[in-house]
Design a protein around this motif. Structure first.
Motif, PDB file in Angstrom:
ATOM      1  N   TYR A   1      42.936  31.220  39.508  1.00  0.00           N
ATOM      2  CA  TYR A   1      44.194  31.962  39.366  1.00  0.00           C
ATOM      3  C   TYR A   1      45.423  31.166  39.801  1.00  0.00           C
ATOM      4  N   GLU A   2      45.308  29.883  40.058  1.00  0.00           N
ATOM      5  CA  GLU A   2      46.480  29.071  40.399  1.00  0.00           C
ATOM      6  C   GLU A   2      47.210  28.564  39.163  1.00  0.00           C
ATOM      7  N   ARG A   3      46.513  28.378  38.087  1.00  0.00           N
ATOM      8  CA  ARG A   3      47.132  27.856  36.874  1.00  0.00           C
ATOM      9  C   ARG A   3      47.543  29.008  35.964  1.00  0.00           C
ATOM     10  N   PRO A   4      48.806  29.061  35.609  1.00  0.00           N
ATOM     11  CA  PRO A   4      49.262  30.143  34.733  1.00  0.00           C
ATOM     12  C   PRO A   4      48.524  30.121  33.396  1.00  0.00           C
ATOM     13  N   PHE A   5      48.122  31.292  32.935  1.00  0.00           N
ATOM     14  CA  PHE A   5      47.450  31.505  31.657  1.00  0.00           C
ATOM     15  C   PHE A   5      46.038  30.928  31.607  1.00  0.00           C
TER      16      PHE A   5
END
Length: 133
Positions: A49-53
């Motif tokens: 969940y750290e990287r958008p999309f």
């Protein structure tokens, strides 16, 4: 026909230290093996969940650093690192992941051995994982 012994694939990435190239006055670029090494380190240090999309990309290794240091946790750490690299880094052929616990410093010495696709020389990445509050 191209008789060069070099692979046709070139790997390039930005240097996330954001150092300036003195000749072009632009951000320096990493190429080939150094770019792949940087990508391997980034994947290991990324949580879900750290990287958008792209919430699926990540290893959650940092969460494991707060668990008690046991041989079973070292094996779980090795498994998680191997899993994230096999799933999200197609430029490498992973050979081995070793996690050596350093109980005195409450940290792990992580050693990753792989081949870059299109290269015949083995590459070794060593990193030191410790928990930070």
């Amino acid at each position: 026909s191209n008789e060069s012994k070099r692979s046709a694939k070139f790997y390039r990435d930005l240097d996330l230290d954001f150092q300036i190239n003195s000749a072009t006055k632009d951000i320096q670029k990493l190429s080939d093996i150094e770019a792949v090494k940087r990508s391997v380190r980034n994947l290991i240090n990324t949580n879900h969940y750290e990287r958008p999309f792209h919430p699926e990309i990540g290893s959650d290794v940092r969460a494991m650093l707060f668990e008690p240091m046991t041989p079973l946790n070292a094996l779980n750490l090795q498994r998680k690192v191997a899993e994230v690299l096999n799933n999200f880094e197609p430029r490498i052929d992973l050979q081995q992941v070793l996690a050596n616990p350093n109980i005195d410093r409450n940290s792990y010495e992580l050693k990753i051995m792989f081949y870059v696709v299109g290269s015949n020389s083995p590459v070794e990445v060593e990193t030191f994982l410790e928990r930070l509050r």
